[in-house]
Design a protein around this motif. Structure first.
Motif, PDB file in Angstrom:
ATOM      1  N   LYS A 286       1.739  18.943  18.598  1.00  0.00           N
ATOM      2  CA  LYS A 286       2.334  19.037  20.138  1.00  0.00           C
ATOM      3  C   LYS A 286       3.796  19.531  20.173  1.00  0.00           C
ATOM      4  N   PHE A 287       4.515  19.031  19.113  1.00  0.00           N
ATOM      5  CA  PHE A 287       6.026  19.212  18.884  1.00  0.00           C
ATOM      6  C   PHE A 287       6.487  19.802  17.715  1.00  0.00           C
ATOM      7  N   ASP A 288       7.088  21.170  18.137  1.00  0.00           N
ATOM      8  CA  ASP A 288       7.675  21.976  16.996  1.00  0.00           C
ATOM      9  C   ASP A 288       8.755  21.233  16.385  1.00  0.00           C
ATOM     10  N   ASN A 289       9.356  20.372  17.116  1.00  0.00           N
ATOM     11  CA  ASN A 289      10.651  19.662  16.284  1.00  0.00           C
ATOM     12  C   ASN A 289      10.198  18.363  15.834  1.00  0.00           C
ATOM     13  N   PHE A 290       8.946  17.939  15.389  1.00  0.00           N
ATOM     14  CA  PHE A 290       8.564  16.624  14.827  1.00  0.00           C
ATOM     15  C   PHE A 290       9.077  16.644  13.610  1.00  0.00           C
ATOM     16  N   PRO A 291       9.791  15.600  13.189  1.00  0.00           N
ATOM     17  CA  PRO A 291      10.409  15.417  11.836  1.00  0.00           C
ATOM     18  C   PRO A 291       9.658  15.409  10.727  1.00  0.00           C
ATOM     19  N   GLU A 292       9.641  16.411   9.837  1.00  0.00           N
ATOM     20  CA  GLU A 292       8.812  16.321   8.754  1.00  0.00           C
ATOM     21  C   GLU A 292       8.714  15.330   7.794  1.00  0.00           C
ATOM     22  N   ASN A 293       9.924  14.679   7.692  1.00  0.00           N
ATOM     23  CA  ASN A 293       9.835  13.237   6.469  1.00  0.00           C
ATOM     24  C   ASN A 293       9.372  12.057   7.320  1.00  0.00           C
ATOM     25  N   THR A 294       8.812  12.022   8.860  1.00  0.00           N
ATOM     26  CA  THR A 294       8.205  10.760   9.364  1.00  0.00           C
ATOM     27  C   THR A 294       6.998  10.559   8.873  1.00  0.00           C
ATOM     28  N   LYS A 295       6.647   9.706   8.256  1.00  0.00           N
ATOM     29  CA  LYS A 295       5.138   9.534   7.841  1.00  0.00           C
ATOM     30  C   LYS A 295       4.356   8.940   8.882  1.00  0.00           C
ATOM     31  N   SER A 296       2.972   8.519   8.355  1.00  0.00           N
ATOM     32  CA  SER A 296       2.056   7.822   9.185  1.00  0.00           C
ATOM     33  C   SER A 296       2.121   6.393   9.582  1.00  0.00           C
ATOM     34  N   LEU A 297       2.250   5.743   8.332  1.00  0.00           N
ATOM     35  CA  LEU A 297       2.258   4.077   8.491  1.00  0.00           C
ATOM     36  C   LEU A 297       3.160   3.765   7.679  1.00  0.00           C
ATOM     37  N   ILE A 298       3.183   4.240   6.478  1.00  0.00           N
ATOM     38  CA  ILE A 298       4.202   3.468   5.570  1.00  0.00           C
ATOM     39  C   ILE A 298       5.320   4.298   5.162  1.00  0.00           C
TER      40      ILE A 298
ATOM     41  N   TYR B 237       8.299   6.431   3.696  1.00  0.00           N
ATOM     42  CA  TYR B 237       8.507   7.311   2.391  1.00  0.00           C
ATOM     43  C   TYR B 237       7.172   7.537   1.684  1.00  0.00           C
ATOM     44  N   VAL B 238       6.018   6.957   2.122  1.00  0.00           N
ATOM     45  CA  VAL B 238       4.777   7.128   1.029  1.00  0.00           C
ATOM     46  C   VAL B 238       3.684   7.614   2.087  1.00  0.00           C
ATOM     47  N   PHE B 239       3.047   7.111   3.241  1.00  0.00           N
ATOM     48  CA  PHE B 239       1.948   7.621   3.848  1.00  0.00           C
ATOM     49  C   PHE B 239       2.180   7.846   5.271  1.00  0.00           C
TER      50      PHE B 239
ATOM     51  N   SER C 211      -3.253   6.121  12.504  1.00  0.00           N
ATOM     52  CA  SER C 211      -1.914   6.574  12.242  1.00  0.00           C
ATOM     53  C   SER C 211      -1.711   8.080  11.725  1.00  0.00           C
ATOM     54  N   PHE C 212      -2.854   8.289  10.623  1.00  0.00           N
ATOM     55  CA  PHE C 212      -2.804   9.654  10.496  1.00  0.00           C
ATOM     56  C   PHE C 212      -3.070  10.598  11.513  1.00  0.00           C
ATOM     57  N   ALA C 213      -4.264  10.379  12.166  1.00  0.00           N
ATOM     58  CA  ALA C 213      -4.589  11.119  13.293  1.00  0.00           C
ATOM     59  C   ALA C 213      -3.414  11.219  14.358  1.00  0.00           C
ATOM     60  N   THR C 214      -2.673  10.102  14.517  1.00  0.00           N
ATOM     61  CA  THR C 214      -1.601  10.230  15.545  1.00  0.00           C
ATOM     62  C   THR C 214      -0.619  11.235  15.045  1.00  0.00           C
ATOM     63  N   ARG C 215      -0.004  10.994  13.721  1.00  0.00           N
ATOM     64  CA  ARG C 215       0.942  11.929  13.276  1.00  0.00           C
ATOM     65  C   ARG C 215       0.479  13.324  13.424  1.00  0.00           C
TER      66      ARG C 215
ATOM     67  N   LEU D 131       1.875  -0.774  11.519  1.00  0.00           N
ATOM     68  CA  LEU D 131       2.402  -1.297  10.379  1.00  0.00           C
ATOM     69  C   LEU D 131       2.508  -2.960  10.428  1.00  0.00           C
ATOM     70  N   PHE D 132       3.267  -3.379  11.566  1.00  0.00           N
ATOM     71  CA  PHE D 132       3.594  -4.738  11.807  1.00  0.00           C
ATOM     72  C   PHE D 132       2.045  -5.551  12.049  1.00  0.00           C
ATOM     73  N   GLU D 133       1.379  -4.772  12.709  1.00  0.00           N
ATOM     74  CA  GLU D 133      -0.009  -5.402  12.910  1.00  0.00           C
ATOM     75  C   GLU D 133      -0.684  -5.676  11.838  1.00  0.00           C
ATOM     76  N   ILE D 134      -0.318  -4.860  10.720  1.00  0.00           N
ATOM     77  CA  ILE D 134      -1.016  -5.008   9.277  1.00  0.00           C
ATOM     78  C   ILE D 134      -0.498  -6.324   8.791  1.00  0.00           C
ATOM     79  N   PHE D 135       0.955  -6.399   8.930  1.00  0.00           N
ATOM     80  CA  PHE D 135       1.752  -7.526   8.406  1.00  0.00           C
ATOM     81  C   PHE D 135       1.171  -8.836   8.919  1.00  0.00           C
ATOM     82  N   GLY D 136       0.968  -8.708  10.159  1.00  0.00           N
ATOM     83  CA  GLY D 136       0.467  -9.991  10.667  1.00  0.00           C
ATOM     84  C   GLY D 136      -0.791 -10.398  10.545  1.00  0.00           C
ATOM     85  N   PHE D 137      -1.835  -9.442  10.196  1.00  0.00           N
ATOM     86  CA  PHE D 137      -3.171  -9.675   9.666  1.00  0.00           C
ATOM     87  C   PHE D 137      -2.885 -10.249   8.241  1.00  0.00           C
TER      88      PHE D 137
END
Length: 137
Positions: A121-133, A135-137, A111-115, A78-84
């Motif tokens: 891999k993690f059963d306890n991965f938080p559902e509300n954590t998004k890929s890149l943006i 609360y949105v994506f 970021s979508f593939a990373t999420r 996300l911050f790399e995109i801000f830089g660009f």
């Protein structure tokens, strides 16, 4: 990284080609400098947090913590995109804008593939954590 060097050289050349053309009607240089500094700082900070995930000899994967990692799994992207976007504002050329747009789509996909990987891999991965943006994506 060779790709950053090549893109920087090409962007400088594209900027050189605009010499003698009329200046853009709106000067986005100062907003671009602020966005670039925000982007480079946020990217560095989140890469620093990632570097602290594993101690010497530890090979286990972990869910990143701190910074914006509670909101998005790839805040460094996300911050790399801000830089660009900042660079695009400074340059105000079609090449810089096109490069930024391509980078945006590349990092969205990564970021979508990373999420998706973290969720597998993690059963306890938080559902509300998004890929890149947050609360949105």
């Amino acid at each position: 990284d060779l790709s950053y060097f090549a893109s920087t050289a090409t962007m400088i050349y594209a900027q050189h080609l605009t010499y003698g053309l009329p200046e853009p009607p709106i000067d986005l240089k100062y907003a671009g400098i602020l966005l670039f500094l925000l982007g480079i700082s946020g990217n560095f900070y989140h890469h620093y947090l990632l570097s602290k995930l594993r101690t010497e000899g530890d090979k286990r994967y972990k869910i990143p913590q701190g910074g914006l990692f509670s909101l998005v799994i790839c805040p460094h992207y996300l911050f790399e995109i801000f830089g660009f976007i900042g660079v695009s504002f400074i340059a105000q050329t079609l090449y810089a804008f096109s490069f930024t747009l391509g980078t945006l789509f590349l990092l969205m996909g990564r970021s979508f593939a990373t999420r998706k990987w973290y969720r597998s891999k993690f059963d306890n991965f938080p559902e509300n954590t998004k890929s890149l943006i947050p609360y949105v994506f």
